[in-house]
Design a protein around this motif. Structure first.
Motif, PDB file in Angstrom:
ATOM      1  N   ASN A  68      55.809  -2.344  -0.470  1.00 21.11           N
ATOM      2  CA  ASN A  68      56.831  -3.243   0.055  1.00 21.11           C
ATOM      3  C   ASN A  68      56.591  -3.452   1.535  1.00 21.11           C
ATOM      4  N   PRO A  69      56.713  -4.705   2.005  1.00 20.30           N
ATOM      5  CA  PRO A  69      56.524  -4.945   3.440  1.00 20.30           C
ATOM      6  C   PRO A  69      57.717  -4.396   4.206  1.00 20.30           C
ATOM      7  N   PRO A  70      57.555  -4.157   5.504  1.00 18.46           N
ATOM      8  CA  PRO A  70      58.695  -3.715   6.310  1.00 18.46           C
ATOM      9  C   PRO A  70      59.824  -4.739   6.230  1.00 18.46           C
ATOM     10  N   ALA A  71      61.044  -4.275   6.406  1.00 18.13           N
ATOM     11  CA  ALA A  71      62.214  -5.159   6.332  1.00 18.13           C
ATOM     12  C   ALA A  71      62.038  -6.348   7.260  1.00 18.13           C
ATOM     13  N   GLU A 115      59.892  -8.706   6.987  1.00 19.36           N
ATOM     14  CA  GLU A 115      58.543  -9.267   6.904  1.00 19.36           C
ATOM     15  C   GLU A 115      58.423 -10.092   5.628  1.00 19.36           C
TER      16      GLU A 115
END
Length: 79
Positions: free
Chosen positions: A5-8, A10
């Protein structure tokens, strides 16, 4: 292969195949909706590869769900 999961905040891109799975639409229908301006714009990744911003696809789905509720309410009021 697991996609992290990408950072929040992103953006995350999803393939056409994943967009089909998320929406339950065929590749043909997604391409038709794209041509009609009724589906989120694709992000070109290469000569023959595109992807979609996952949040835009999720928002498109949410809009369809919201429209369903609005259409159901309008039908009930007309009856």
């Amino acid at each position: 292969m697991h996609t992290p999961n990408p950072p929040a905040g992103e953006p995350m891109l999803v393939s056409v195949k994943a967009a089909c799975a998320l929406t339950s639409l065929s590749r043909t229908m997604i391409n038709r909706y794209r041509a009609e301006g009724r589906f989120p714009a694709a992000v070109p990744l290469g000569d023959r590869r595109v992807a979609f911003v996952r949040q835009e696809v999720n928002q498109w789905i949410a809009d369809r769900i919201a429209a369903r509720g609005a259409n159901d309410n309008a039908k009930k009021e007309a009856a």
